[in-house]
Design a protein around this motif. Structure first.
Motif, mmCIF file in Angstrom:
data_model
loop_
_atom_site.group_PDB
_atom_site.id
_atom_site.type_symbol
_atom_site.label_atom_id
_atom_site.label_comp_id
_atom_site.label_asym_id
_atom_site.label_seq_id
_atom_site.Cartn_x
_atom_site.Cartn_y
_atom_site.Cartn_z
ATOM 1 N N ALA A 114 38.702 -6.771 16.117
ATOM 2 C CA ALA A 114 38.059 -7.845 16.875
ATOM 3 C C ALA A 114 38.665 -7.909 18.265
ATOM 4 O O ALA A 114 39.881 -7.795 18.423
ATOM 5 N N SER A 115 37.828 -8.110 19.263
ATOM 6 C CA SER A 115 38.349 -8.150 20.637
ATOM 7 C C SER A 115 37.749 -9.290 21.447
ATOM 8 O O SER A 115 37.758 -9.257 22.678
ATOM 9 N N ASP A 116 37.244 -10.313 20.781
ATOM 10 C CA ASP A 116 36.685 -11.470 21.478
ATOM 11 C C ASP A 116 37.783 -12.135 22.308
ATOM 12 O O ASP A 116 38.856 -12.452 21.795
ATOM 13 N N PHE A 153 37.068 -14.953 24.041
ATOM 14 C CA PHE A 153 36.651 -16.347 24.091
ATOM 15 C C PHE A 153 36.397 -16.838 25.514
ATOM 16 O O PHE A 153 36.539 -18.025 25.813
ATOM 17 N N GLY A 154 36.037 -15.896 26.387
ATOM 18 C CA GLY A 154 35.715 -16.246 27.761
ATOM 19 C C GLY A 154 36.907 -16.346 28.686
ATOM 20 O O GLY A 154 36.752 -16.631 29.879
ATOM 21 N N PHE A 155 38.108 -16.080 28.189
ATOM 22 C CA PHE A 155 39.313 -16.186 29.017
ATOM 23 C C PHE A 155 39.642 -14.876 29.734
ATOM 24 O O PHE A 155 40.434 -14.864 30.665
ATOM 25 N N GLY A 156 39.077 -13.760 29.267
ATOM 26 C CA GLY A 156 39.407 -12.457 29.823
ATOM 27 C C GLY A 156 40.608 -11.854 29.120
ATOM 28 O O GLY A 156 41.498 -12.572 28.661
ATOM 29 N N MET A 157 40.619 -10.516 29.019
ATOM 30 C CA MET A 157 41.718 -9.818 28.363
ATOM 31 C C MET A 157 42.385 -8.878 29.347
ATOM 32 O O MET A 157 41.725 -8.044 29.982
ATOM 33 N N ASP A 158 43.681 -8.991 29.486
ATOM 34 C CA ASP A 158 44.443 -8.130 30.382
ATOM 35 C C ASP A 158 44.380 -6.679 29.893
ATOM 36 O O ASP A 158 44.401 -6.424 28.678
ATOM 37 N N GLU A 181 36.867 -0.083 12.294
ATOM 38 C CA GLU A 181 35.560 -0.341 12.894
ATOM 39 C C GLU A 181 35.649 -1.534 13.838
ATOM 40 O O GLU A 181 36.378 -2.491 13.562
ATOM 41 N N ALA A 182 34.873 -1.477 14.913
ATOM 42 C CA ALA A 182 34.796 -2.606 15.837
ATOM 43 C C ALA A 182 33.797 -3.611 15.283
ATOM 44 O O ALA A 182 32.581 -3.411 15.367
ATOM 45 N N VAL A 183 34.310 -4.690 14.708
ATOM 46 C CA VAL A 183 33.463 -5.728 14.097
ATOM 47 C C VAL A 183 34.094 -7.083 14.362
ATOM 48 O O VAL A 183 35.298 -7.265 14.140
ATOM 49 N N GLU A 184 33.290 -8.032 14.827
ATOM 50 C CA GLU A 184 33.815 -9.376 15.077
ATOM 51 C C GLU A 184 33.654 -10.242 13.826
ATOM 52 O O GLU A 184 32.580 -10.296 13.239
ATOM 53 N N PRO A 185 34.712 -10.926 13.401
ATOM 54 C CA PRO A 185 34.599 -11.823 12.248
ATOM 55 C C PRO A 185 33.774 -13.060 12.595
ATOM 56 O O PRO A 185 33.518 -13.344 13.771
ATOM 57 N N LEU A 189 42.242 -6.576 12.702
ATOM 58 C CA LEU A 189 43.141 -6.342 13.832
ATOM 59 C C LEU A 189 42.608 -7.102 15.038
ATOM 60 O O LEU A 189 41.444 -6.931 15.417
ATOM 61 N N THR A 190 43.444 -7.953 15.637
ATOM 62 C CA THR A 190 43.017 -8.767 16.774
ATOM 63 C C THR A 190 44.072 -8.728 17.874
ATOM 64 O O THR A 190 45.224 -8.377 17.630
ATOM 65 N N PRO A 191 43.706 -9.151 19.089
ATOM 66 C CA PRO A 191 44.747 -9.450 20.074
ATOM 67 C C PRO A 191 45.553 -10.646 19.569
ATOM 68 O O PRO A 191 45.131 -11.337 18.637
ATOM 69 N N PHE A 192 46.687 -10.896 20.198
ATOM 70 C CA PHE A 192 47.384 -12.153 19.941
ATOM 71 C C PHE A 192 47.319 -12.979 21.218
ATOM 72 O O PHE A 192 46.451 -13.812 21.366
ATOM 73 N N MET A 193 48.174 -12.738 22.170
ATOM 74 C CA MET A 193 47.989 -13.284 23.512
ATOM 75 C C MET A 193 46.955 -12.426 24.224
ATOM 76 O O MET A 193 46.791 -11.237 23.915
ATOM 77 N N LEU A 194 46.282 -13.001 25.212
ATOM 78 C CA LEU A 194 45.269 -12.246 25.960
ATOM 79 C C LEU A 194 45.834 -11.681 27.257
ATOM 80 O O LEU A 194 45.161 -10.919 27.947
#
Length: 472
Positions: free
Chosen positions: A266-268, A270-275, A297-301, A379-384
């Motif tokens: 997951a790579s959402d 949430f509109g904050f942007g990812m570094d 696989e790239a899949v958003e929960p 698997l997700t980011p933690f901090m963006l």
């Protein structure tokens, strides 16, 4: 071949193997840990109460026994100051609580000691353990061993800084919204936040019960330098205690899942942007898991943003009602200003709305449970962004937004009671200096073992960051 590394650099697994075989004594290991604590801690302020003399006594008792006491025989550990340890203050970083002396050990302390661990010190936390940075009027600021440009995280910031500086091989911490995973991310450490009911918890000094949501979201855990040490130590942490009536007595290892185990990436943002550095860390983790044979696989929960925002506002509703008066009465101006900004950005649910959102939590959890049937790991980011600077959350609305406001991936897992691990997979070179970047792996309920397995698979391909930290 003789291992020439100093003992403070040894992992918990290496120490336990040596003490249990008799090639090292618990006293030798404990003395090395105390020496390291006395050398490194003055610059860090991670340990705010040394237990050196108690540790020496406990280690000598272990050496006098005929058999190893347990899987952590002689392993030096630290305990966070918001958990009871008999004869010591459970201050929670609050000046007014500095004389609350624990009448007995908390469950987690009892379980670690029963497994043979030796407690060498107690680690710092922010006021009320409710901040993603670690500073308080009672003990002051904890520094990150990577340098003053990075906060040590919170609320288990003392624990994260200590273990990465070599002050103990394991560090106890706890997590209601990210307080194990923020310090892991900040300091380049490894942790798994257990799921709801996994680790029994009880503080003998408590005079009232916590709120229902706090009971559902807050968990006890450990911060380590590698995933193997979590497999070694977490089975001791989950030993039952009747003082926690909602503990779920399940074995650490669950039933095998036929490979390849599916991982949703997951790579959402949430509109904050990812570094870009966070994207690199996420891509490295996904590639390592794929190389290890996982089906990535790239899949958003489902409903991730809605879950995170509801979690913030619901928890703050309970905090405002149950803890708010104490924060106003005993907290510093600084912590009250931070809470005021929390409340502005995420208006607390109150009254019937709070009850409705507590009920809605089950619907979110059901959607995630169904998703995890198909994808046992996420698997997700933690901090963006790379980890923030010390004191960032006292810099108004923008500071709070960077520190907690965009941390949905953290709060989601506590709100749903799901386990979630954190480990570093990249070190960003920022203008201020190197900054470890952690990623999160969440999993099915009560399957912390699958998360730790996946983190081990990543570490086999991306070495733990402690090697770089200690090399300078």
């Amino acid at each position: 071949m003789t291992d020439t590394r100093p003992l403070w650099q040894w992992s918990a697994s290496e120490i336990a193997a040596a003490t249990r075989s008799g090639s090292l004594s618990a006293s030798e290991v404990t003395e090395a840990a105390i020496t390291r604590m006395e050398a490194a801690n003055p610059d860090l302020n991670a340990v705010v109460e040394s237990l050196a003399e108690e540790a020496r006594t406990d280690a000598a008792a272990l050496d006098a026994s005929f058999d190893p006491k347990g899987p952590l025989h002689g392993v030096p550990v630290t305990i966070k100051i918001n958990v009871d340890q008999k004869g010591h203050a459970t201050s929670n970083g609050v000046v007014a609580f500095k004389d609350i002396i624990a009448p007995d050990d908390a469950t987690v302390v009892r379980n670690l000691k029963a497994a043979g661990a030796v407690v060498i010190g107690r680690t710092n936390t922010p006021e009320f353990s409710f901040r993603a940075d670690t500073d308080n009027p009672l003990y002051g600021r904890t520094q990150n061993p990577w340098g003053p440009h990075i906060s040590p995280g919170g609320s288990s910031g003392g624990a994260g800084a200590a273990v990465m500086a070599g002050i103990g091989a394991l560090a106890h911490g706890n997590d209601i919204g990210g307080s194990l995973r923020f310090p892991a991310a900040a300091n380049g450490a490894v942790t798994v936040k257990p799921g709801l009911g996994r680790v029994p918890a009880y503080n003998p000094s408590q005079t009232s019960e916590r709120g229902l949501l706090a009971q559902s979201m807050s968990v006890q855990g450990l911060i380590a330098r590698n995933a193997a040490d979590l497999h070694l130590s977490m089975p001791a942490m989950i030993a039952p205690d009747a003082r926690d009536p909602f503990h779920v007595p399940m074995p650490w290892r669950g039933a095998p899942i036929e490979p390849p185990l599916r991982v949703a990436v997951a790579s959402d943002d949430f509109g904050f942007g990812m570094d870009p550095a966070v994207r690199t860390a996420l891509d490295k983790a996904a590639s390592a898991l794929s190389d290890a044979g996982y089906a990535v696989e790239a899949v958003e929960p489902p409903l991730a943003r809605e879950t995170g925002e509801t979690a913030y506002r619901t928890l703050l509703g309970e905090v405002h009602a149950m803890l708010g008066p104490d924060i106003r009465a005993y907290g510093s101006e600084e912590i009250n200003a931070i809470f005021d900004e929390y409340y502005r950005q995420f208006p607390p649910y109150e009254g019937n709305d709070l009850l409705k959102m507590l009920a809605q939590r089950t619907a979110f959890a059901r959607n995630w449970s169904l998703f995890l049937e198909e994808y046992p790991l996420v698997l997700t980011p933690f901090m963006l962004t790379p980890f923030f600077a010390p004191g960032r959350d006292i810099e108004g609305a923008d500071g709070v937004r960077e520190v907690l406001g965009c941390s949905h991936w953290s709060f989601i897992m506590n709100f749903l009671g799901l386990p979630a691990g954190n480990l570093p997979t990249h070190v960003a070179e920022t203008a201020e200096g190197p900054s470890p970047i952690g990623v999160q792996i969440a999993g099915r309920r009560w399957r912390e073992d699958l998360i730790v397995d996946a983190m081990q698979a990543i570490e086999a391909r991306i070495p733990p960051t402690c090697t770089r930290l200690w090399a300078g």
